[in-house]
Enzyme design. Structure first.
Site, PDB file in Angstrom:
ATOM      1  CG  PHE A   1      -1.944  -1.069   1.254  1.00 40.80           C
ATOM      2  CD1 PHE A   1      -3.287  -0.754   1.121  1.00 40.80           C
ATOM      3  CD2 PHE A   1      -1.598  -2.402   1.402  1.00 40.80           C
ATOM      4  CE1 PHE A   1      -4.262  -1.740   1.144  1.00 40.80           C
ATOM      5  CE2 PHE A   1      -2.556  -3.405   1.428  1.00 40.80           C
ATOM      6  CZ  PHE A   1      -3.898  -3.076   1.292  1.00 40.80           C
ATOM      7  CG  ASP A   2       3.460   1.722  -3.258  1.00 35.76           C
ATOM      8  OD1 ASP A   2       3.891   0.907  -2.423  1.00 35.76           O
ATOM      9  OD2 ASP A   2       3.635   1.596  -4.480  1.00 35.76           O
TER      10      ASP A   2
ATOM     11  CB  VAL B   1       7.199   3.443  -3.842  1.00 39.38           C
ATOM     12  CG1 VAL B   1       6.980   2.650  -2.559  1.00 39.38           C
ATOM     13  CG2 VAL B   1       6.513   4.799  -3.756  1.00 39.38           C
TER      14      VAL B   1
ATOM     15  CG  ASN C   1      10.058  -2.636  -7.682  1.00 33.63           C
ATOM     16  OD1 ASN C   1       9.560  -2.559  -6.564  1.00 33.63           O
ATOM     17  ND2 ASN C   1       9.410  -3.178  -8.697  1.00 33.63           N
ATOM     18  CE1 TYR C   2       6.215  -1.072 -12.163  1.00 31.66           C
ATOM     19  CE2 TYR C   2       6.396  -2.592 -10.316  1.00 31.66           C
ATOM     20  CZ  TYR C   2       6.123  -2.360 -11.654  1.00 31.66           C
ATOM     21  OH  TYR C   2       5.755  -3.396 -12.476  1.00 31.66           O
TER      22      TYR C   2
END
Length: 628
Positions: free
Chosen positions: A294-295, A376, A378-379
């Protein structure tokens, strides 16, 4: 400019953040070594803001902080009056954990790497040089286990091998090895150690070390300057008026979006943002079955915002907005160039050639772009809001960065992942974004209709079977307003105001058109479905409540689930001619491909809001013709 001169929704300044810390420390509302997880403007009520012109005295300025006390293992929400220079409210968070602290990401990685059992597991895999090991901490989630019920503040950690600077860590995962850590004590409370799988060989570099393709330079210039103005968060561009800010959790937040319609600054949306997102993974292997980030609720998009670079992240005549942020120790820092504003040409807006007279009228489209990027893990996520001259609003998320990977045994193809390189696969996963839009369409009394295209059966009035109609179903109560998209019916959702009528005598409206509708694929009884219930539908409509801000609840980190939208709609409030909020889930279901490796080209998801009877005619008729 003094605090009294500023708009009540203007973001907190460095001075106000500094004052907030001093007031909290002075009041001893929390331990002196308490850590500021995040701090943001405590927004005044919608009614106060909308009635601002009738209020003689300035509105009170407040700050809201989440503060974590590691010794007591407690999170408190502390409300500070900057006007009165005092703490006015303290609330203990009883369910869920505060978002993960920046210091915890680094401390957890170091603690896991020091653990003797973890080091032994590395040696069994032939990894002897600890300097080449990169540990990546993750949220722990909540799966209803005995460990989840201990009340510990937990994290998980996986590892990668990085032998040379510039190598891509995600291309060499150490498979089937996961450490569970108590974030408060640094103790490794569980080590999951499964079958060793060979490390993939490809270093996965993406920094241009091979042959380089050059393109002709592309330059975008505006000799007369940009057509917009931004001052203390207030943006004016053509017919549009709105406010922009950066929230430490939600990232970009837009307020008070209005369209200047022949001198009438007509309200459309009071507040809009990405209020939560979840990234659940499909793989059942040791390193992945528990991953459902849940970023926002576990990390914070604003805290993870990036400083943007001209010519890379933004191109053209760019205006940047710096953002003052509060660090966890109470110090202040400035995130330079956190928000980007610019204009883009967008081709033809409208065109027609009169075939009799030969006269052609053309007007070009242009859009205002507000954007920010957050990294966040790797993305990398780019959040974009587009405003068009014809009244259209578009939200878009650009997904790039590096896909998560898992090592695969030779000659084996994982069931829940796709190969992307020899010995390396990308697990199936989803990116689901929960947008919150507090509508205020020509006022507070709004109603929502679900609109479907429905084919009519053969009949005397439809003898050739070609007729179809627009079927509108009013969403009367919250119990019936949790909806799925239906592309086969061209389904959209129409927000109307029955007390505001257009030239045709019909209620004015704006239509939400879902263009990337994905819903959570996990089983309804699964732990991630309990925590991310918002993502099980494409649309929710609720009656406005200023305390209902995030669709998975305010603290989904280690929460057992059931909070947010599924809990709120149990009240089954009426939705007709009232102040309503639209919650839209947009997302993608990602089956990785070799083209996503070693770095992923941008994928695009979003939705569109289009005026539908809001204007009496095409609002872009007054544009000057090109070159005239």
């Amino acid at each position: 400019m003094t605090a009294h001169d500023r708009h009540p929704l203007a973001p907190l300044t460095a001075t106000e953040l500094r004052d907030t810390v001093a007031i909290v420390r002075r009041a001893e509302a929390v331990a002196m070594d308490g850590l500021f997880v995040w701090c943001a403007l405590d927004e005044p009520t919608k009614q106060q803001v909308l009635e601002l012109d009738t209020i003689a005295t300035p509105l009170e300025r407040r700050a809201l902080c989440a503060i974590y006390d590691r010794k007591e293992r407690q999170t408190k929400l502390v409300t500070v009056s900057l006007t009165d220079q005092k703490v006015v409210h303290v609330e203990l968070v009883s369910r869920g954990e505060a978002q993960i602290l920046n210091a915890e990401w680094f401390n957890d990685a170091a603690a896991i790497k020091r653990d003797p059992n973890f080091q032994e597991a590395l040696l069994r895999r032939g990894v002897t040089d600890l300097d080449t090991v990169r540990v990546e901490p993750w949220p722990a989630g909540n799966f209803g286990t005995d460990l989840d019920r201990t009340g510990r503040r937990l994290g998980r950690g996986v590892a990668y091998v990085v032998e040379r600077p510039g190598d891509n860590p995600y291309t060499r995962p150490i498979e089937n090895l996961v450490a569970v850590i108590d974030r408060d004590t640094g103790e490794i409370v569980e080590l999951l150690d499964g079958e060793a799988i060979p490390l993939p060989a490809d270093p996965g570099r993406y920094d241009g070390t091979g042959s380089v393709r050059h393109l002709a330079p592309l330059r975008i210039t505006q000799p007369s300057g940009v057509g917009f103005d931004v001052s203390d968060g207030h943006v004016r561009w053509g017919p549009w008026r709105l406010r922009v800010s950066m929230h430490p959790l939600e990232g970009l937040v837009l307020h008070d979006i209005r369209y200047d319609d022949a001198g009438r600054k007509r309200p459309i949306i009071y507040r809009a943002s990405v209020a939560e997102m979840v990234v659940p993974y499909s793989s059942t292997s040791i390193n992945h079955w528990w991953k459902n980030a849940f970023d926002i609720g576990e990390c914070g998009l604003g805290k993870a915002a990036a400083s943007l670079e001209l010519g890379c992240d933004c191109l053209g005549e760019i205006t940047y907005v710096d953002v003052d942020m509060l660090d966890e120790d109470g110090s202040i820092y400035t995130m330079a160039r956190a928000i980007c504003l610019h204009e883009e040409d967008y081709g033809v807006l409208w065109r027609h050639k009169d075939v009799v007279t030969g006269v052609t009228e053309v007007r070009r489209s242009r859009r205002l772009v507000l954007s920010a990027f957050s990294t966040v893990g790797n993305y990398d996520y780019g959040f974009f809001w587009y405003f068009y001259l014809d009244g259209t609003i578009q939200a878009e998320v650009k997904l790039t960065g590096v896909i998560l990977t898992q090592a695969s045994a030779p000659d084996a193809r994982p069931r829940y992942a796709n190969p992307v390189a020899p010995g390396l696969a990308g697990p199936h996963h989803q990116h689901l974004f929960g947008f919150r839009m507090d509508f205020f369409l020509d006022g507070p009394n709004n109603t929502v209709y679900e609109v479907d295209a429905v084919a009519e059966p053969f009949s005397e009035g439809n003898p050739y079977g070609t007729a179809f109609v627009e079927r509108r179903t009013r969403l009367d109560r919250e119990s019936g307003a949790a909806r799925f998209a239906a592309p086969e019916r061209a389904r959209s959702w129409l927000v109307t105001n029955q007390s505001s009528r257009n030239v045709c005598g019909e209620p004015v409206g704006y239509r939400l058109i879902p263009t990337h509708a994905a819903a959570l694929l996990a089983q309804p009884e699964s732990p991630v479905s309990r925590r991310a219930g918002f993502a099980t539908r494409h649309l929710w409509v609720t009656a406005f409540d200023r305390n209902e801000r995030r669709p998975a609840g305010d603290f989904p980190n280690q929460h057992a689930g059931g909070d947010g939208l599924p809990r709120w709609v149990v009240a089954d409030r009426e939705l007709v001619d009232t102040d309503i909020v639209l919650w839209h889930t947009a997302g993608s279901t990602h089956f990785a491909r070799p083209e996503d490796f070693p770095v992923m080209p941008c994928d695009y998801i979003g939705f569109t809001l289009k005026p539908s009877g809001f204007f009496d005619r095409n609002p872009a008729l007054d544009l000057a013709a090109p070159n005239k």
